[in-house]
Design a protein around this motif. Structure first.
Motif, PDB file in Angstrom:
ATOM      1  N   MET A   1       0.843  -1.194   0.000  1.00  0.00           N
ATOM      2  CA  MET A   1       0.000   0.000   0.000  1.00  0.00           C
ATOM      3  C   MET A   1       0.879   1.245   0.000  1.00  0.00           C
ATOM      4  SD  MET A   1      -3.055   0.921   2.653  1.00  0.00           S
ATOM      5  CE  MET A   1      -3.888  -0.597   2.197  1.00  0.00           C
ATOM      6  N   ALA A   2       0.588   2.167  -0.890  1.00  0.00           N
ATOM      7  CA  ALA A   2       1.430   3.349  -1.031  1.00  0.00           C
ATOM      8  C   ALA A   2       1.361   4.220   0.211  1.00  0.00           C
ATOM      9  CB  ALA A   2       0.963   4.159  -2.253  1.00  0.00           C
ATOM     10  N   LYS A   3       2.472   4.919   0.460  1.00  0.00           N
ATOM     11  CA  LYS A   3       2.557   5.799   1.618  1.00  0.00           C
ATOM     12  C   LYS A   3       1.631   7.003   1.432  1.00  0.00           C
ATOM     13  CE  LYS A   3       5.878   8.522   4.265  1.00  0.00           C
ATOM     14  NZ  LYS A   3       7.280   8.951   4.355  1.00  0.00           N
ATOM     15  N   VAL A   4       0.966   7.393   2.518  1.00  0.00           N
ATOM     16  CA  VAL A   4       0.081   8.545   2.500  1.00  0.00           C
ATOM     17  C   VAL A   4       0.651   9.606   3.432  1.00  0.00           C
ATOM     18  CG1 VAL A   4      -2.256   9.380   2.928  1.00  0.00           C
ATOM     19  CG2 VAL A   4      -1.917   7.058   2.105  1.00  0.00           C
ATOM     20  N   THR A   5       0.761  10.827   2.953  1.00  0.00           N
ATOM     21  CA  THR A   5       1.203  11.933   3.793  1.00  0.00           C
ATOM     22  C   THR A   5       0.037  12.871   4.013  1.00  0.00           C
ATOM     23  OG1 THR A   5       1.875  13.337   1.946  1.00  0.00           O
ATOM     24  CG2 THR A   5       3.508  11.752   2.758  1.00  0.00           C
ATOM     25  N   SER A   6       0.211  13.849   4.906  1.00  0.00           N
ATOM     26  CA  SER A   6      -0.884  14.781   5.170  1.00  0.00           C
ATOM     27  C   SER A   6      -1.236  15.573   3.913  1.00  0.00           C
ATOM     28  CB  SER A   6      -0.515  15.723   6.320  1.00  0.00           C
ATOM     29  OG  SER A   6       0.656  16.460   6.017  1.00  0.00           O
ATOM     30  N   GLN A   7      -0.257  15.898   3.066  1.00  0.00           N
ATOM     31  CA  GLN A   7      -0.530  16.653   1.835  1.00  0.00           C
ATOM     32  C   GLN A   7      -1.398  15.858   0.864  1.00  0.00           C
ATOM     33  OE1 GLN A   7       2.547  16.386   3.180  1.00  0.00           O
ATOM     34  NE2 GLN A   7       2.738  18.473   3.977  1.00  0.00           N
ATOM     35  N   ILE A  14     -10.720  10.894  -3.983  1.00  0.00           N
ATOM     36  CA  ILE A  14     -11.365  10.613  -2.710  1.00  0.00           C
ATOM     37  C   ILE A  14     -11.580   9.115  -2.489  1.00  0.00           C
ATOM     38  CG2 ILE A  14     -13.503  10.887  -1.395  1.00  0.00           C
ATOM     39  CD1 ILE A  14     -11.758  13.338  -1.289  1.00  0.00           C
ATOM     40  N   GLY A  15     -12.101   8.435  -3.497  1.00  0.00           N
ATOM     41  CA  GLY A  15     -12.361   7.007  -3.333  1.00  0.00           C
ATOM     42  C   GLY A  15     -11.104   6.231  -3.004  1.00  0.00           C
ATOM     43  N   LYS A  16     -10.060   6.491  -3.768  1.00  0.00           N
ATOM     44  CA  LYS A  16      -8.778   5.820  -3.538  1.00  0.00           C
ATOM     45  C   LYS A  16      -8.203   6.198  -2.175  1.00  0.00           C
ATOM     46  CE  LYS A  16      -4.154   5.526  -5.627  1.00  0.00           C
ATOM     47  NZ  LYS A  16      -3.301   6.016  -6.737  1.00  0.00           N
ATOM     48  N   LEU A  17      -8.308   7.470  -1.839  1.00  0.00           N
ATOM     49  CA  LEU A  17      -7.774   7.959  -0.572  1.00  0.00           C
ATOM     50  C   LEU A  17      -8.532   7.364   0.613  1.00  0.00           C
ATOM     51  CD1 LEU A  17      -5.733   9.917   0.713  1.00  0.00           C
ATOM     52  CD2 LEU A  17      -7.451  11.712   0.511  1.00  0.00           C
ATOM     53  N   LEU A  18      -9.866   7.278   0.495  1.00  0.00           N
ATOM     54  CA  LEU A  18     -10.663   6.725   1.580  1.00  0.00           C
ATOM     55  C   LEU A  18     -10.313   5.261   1.818  1.00  0.00           C
ATOM     56  CD1 LEU A  18     -12.912   7.287   3.618  1.00  0.00           C
ATOM     57  CD2 LEU A  18     -14.572   6.573   1.893  1.00  0.00           C
ATOM     58  N   ILE A  19     -10.072   4.540   0.746  1.00  0.00           N
ATOM     59  CA  ILE A  19      -9.673   3.137   0.898  1.00  0.00           C
ATOM     60  C   ILE A  19      -8.314   3.045   1.597  1.00  0.00           C
ATOM     61  CG2 ILE A  19      -8.966   1.072  -0.370  1.00  0.00           C
ATOM     62  CD1 ILE A  19     -11.139   1.769  -2.430  1.00  0.00           C
ATOM     63  N   LYS A  20      -7.372   3.910   1.189  1.00  0.00           N
ATOM     64  CA  LYS A  20      -6.049   3.901   1.817  1.00  0.00           C
ATOM     65  C   LYS A  20      -6.118   4.226   3.299  1.00  0.00           C
ATOM     66  CE  LYS A  20      -3.103   5.043  -2.156  1.00  0.00           C
ATOM     67  NZ  LYS A  20      -2.162   6.037  -2.713  1.00  0.00           N
ATOM     68  N   GLN A  21      -7.037   5.117   3.660  1.00  0.00           N
ATOM     69  CA  GLN A  21      -7.198   5.486   5.059  1.00  0.00           C
ATOM     70  C   GLN A  21      -8.023   4.439   5.815  1.00  0.00           C
ATOM     71  OE1 GLN A  21      -6.268   8.322   6.980  1.00  0.00           O
ATOM     72  NE2 GLN A  21      -4.834   8.730   5.333  1.00  0.00           N
ATOM     73  N   ALA A  22      -9.067   3.932   5.172  1.00  0.00           N
ATOM     74  CA  ALA A  22     -10.023   3.086   5.872  1.00  0.00           C
ATOM     75  C   ALA A  22      -9.548   1.642   6.033  1.00  0.00           C
ATOM     76  CB  ALA A  22     -11.366   3.102   5.149  1.00  0.00           C
ATOM     77  N   VAL A  23      -8.828   1.116   5.029  1.00  0.00           N
ATOM     78  CA  VAL A  23      -8.404  -0.285   5.117  1.00  0.00           C
ATOM     79  C   VAL A  23      -7.488  -0.520   6.319  1.00  0.00           C
ATOM     80  CG1 VAL A  23      -7.057  -2.095   3.985  1.00  0.00           C
ATOM     81  CG2 VAL A  23      -8.803  -0.858   2.692  1.00  0.00           C
ATOM     82  N   PRO A  24      -6.426   0.277   6.503  1.00  0.00           N
ATOM     83  CA  PRO A  24      -5.619   0.074   7.717  1.00  0.00           C
ATOM     84  C   PRO A  24      -6.417   0.309   8.995  1.00  0.00           C
ATOM     85  CG  PRO A  24      -4.416   1.399   6.116  1.00  0.00           C
ATOM     86  CD  PRO A  24      -5.832   1.300   5.630  1.00  0.00           C
TER      87      PRO A  24
END
Length: 453
Positions: A1-7, A14-24
């Motif tokens: 899973m790709a690294k997510v930063t605050s930026q 949004i959909g991709k970002l929500l999955i990255k945030q929600a899955v972990p």
């Protein structure tokens, strides 16, 4: 899973970002919930069904004190997300430092009287009859570790506010796995009974705190503990308090609900009914983990983009989160309607409990498919810093609807009325939340007519 930063919270789809945030977040909640679930199974099978009821009596007290950390964490993390979105690093560091100071001061101040008045607190929360002895053993030992748990809960929300959901997931997984291992060693191998269950829980809190300290001292964090401002800043404290009060009030109502339910059900069916509620309660924590994961993943996205005044992304995040959460809630609903008997048999072989729990479970989860609106709606107002509507919507279900219903409905339906109160309060709370969320989006998140030209 790709690294997510605050930026990334302000730029990725949004959909991709929500999955990255929600899955972990979901995995972390799953492991934590599995820990509670398996811990209850271990206790029920290795110690006895009364031990399940004993732990259920202790949970609201210990979780309320620990919820101070979560309240301070969520309240401060809303500020941190918006501060990072506005590129105000100093405010983010000041907020984090104040979170640490507040968590330590308040939890220690509550643990001391909690230990002094143990013999009065346990019966008040339903620890009567055969439940009192094991509940007292568990309560005293676990309370020693509650300040550590509060720091863990606070730190976890800050990690997520930084846009580091994988590390937040690890922080939830480590104590859960550690608790299960310690359970096996202390209960199964050394036969320490309730003492073993309690020390396993407290030991797991220490493991979690060690990981969180490592994170904030390492290069992985944007908010270093060494750079923080620990001296209390009263404007920051006020903002943390107003937002964190939402979470604390919710947990306070949860604790009051446990108190009332344990006592009401004890009067109807004794230890059997209290044990049935304990099992259903574990499923409430466990089965909805993907829905709670979506909610946790949604918070930093909405907060960051609201702070950056990117309202179109805020609107999109609300709708996407509701759709994902509703789909997952529907799947959970179908599973629990079909398999409540099999689920109950995992916890105990007590025939009376096996008979009473499945129909109760079906009633409790009857309105599950619609709760996504309720959860995301309340979370939205908290994420953007609007404490008053967040508080009211958070307290709707249990505080304003559920508690009155468990006093009213049993007059007409007996013990069944207690279980019916769950779906009725869910339906009422969802209707009210939907109204306020629609009103907020229409008034504040849609582009003004003059801006569309």
């Amino acid at each position: 899973m790709a690294k997510v930063t605050s930026q990334d919270l302000g730029h990725q789809p949004i959909g991709k970002l929500l999955i990255k945030q929600a899955v972990p977040a979901s995995i972390g909640i799953l492991v934590m919930s599995l820990n509670i679930l398996v811990d209850t199974i271990f206790v029920g099978n290795w110690i006895g069904s009364v031990a399940i009821a004993a732990i259920n009596v202790v949970l609201p007290v210990s979780f309320f004190i620990a919820a101070l950390g979560m309240a301070i964490g969520i309240g401060g993390s809303s500020i941190i997300s918006r501060a990072l979105g506005a590129d105000n690093r100093k405010k983010a560091l000041t907020t984090f430092g104040n979170q640490i100071t507040l968590t330590l001061l308040l939890t220690v101040a509550l643990v001391i009287p909690g230990l002094l008045f143990v013999d009065s607190i346990i019966p008040a929360f339903g620890g009567k009859g055969a439940i009192f002895g094991p509940a007292k053993v568990y309560y005293v030992i676990v309370l020693y570790g509650i300040p550590f748990l509060a720091l863990c809960m606070m730190g976890n929300t800050v990690i997520r506010a930084e846009g580091k959901p994988k590390f937040a997931m690890y922080a939830m997984m480590i104590p859960s796995i550690g608790n299960l291992v310690l359970d096996y060693i202390l209960i199964r191998i050394f036969d320490f009974g309730m003492h073993g269950a309690a020390w396993a829980t407290t030991g797991s809190y220490l493991l979690c705190l060690a990981f969180i300290l490592w994170f904030f001292l390492s290069k992985n964090s944007e908010l270093k503990i060494t750079d923080c401002f620990y001296k209390l800043n009263f404007p920051i404290i006020k903002e943390i308090g107003s937002l964190g009060f939402v979470t604390l009030s919710r947990q306070a109502v949860v604790s009051v609900t446990y108190l009332l339910m344990n006592n009401i059900l004890f009067d109807f069916g004794g230890e059997t009914s209290v044990t049935a509620y304990a099992i259903v309660g574990r499923m409430l924590m466990f089965a909805l983990f993907p829905v709670y994961g979506i909610t946790q993943g949604f918070l930093p996205i909405a907060g960051y983009n609201y702070g950056a005044e990117n309202y179109s992304r805020v609107r999109e995040s609300i709708m996407t989160a509701i759709k994902y959460a509703a789909l997952l809630a529907g799947i959970v609903f179908v599973f629990l309607m079909i398999f409540p008997e099999a689920i109950t048999s995992l916890f105990t072989q007590d025939q009376a409990v096996l008979v009473e729990t499945p129909p109760a479970m079906r009633w409790v989860f009857a309105a599950t498919p619609i709760i996504a609106i309720q959860l995301i709606g309340a979370a939205y107002f908290q994420a953007i810093g609007k404490a008053t509507p967040a508080l009211l919507l958070t307290l709707l279900r249990q505080g304003l609807f559920f508690i009155p219903l468990i006093f009213i409905l049993p007059h007409f339906y007996g013990e069944l009325g207690v279980w019916i109160a769950f779906p009725v309060s869910d339906i009422l709370a969802t209707i009210v939340t939907a109204y306020f969320l629609h009103r907020e989006v229409t008034l504040n998140l849609l582009p003004k007519e003059s801006e569309s030209y």
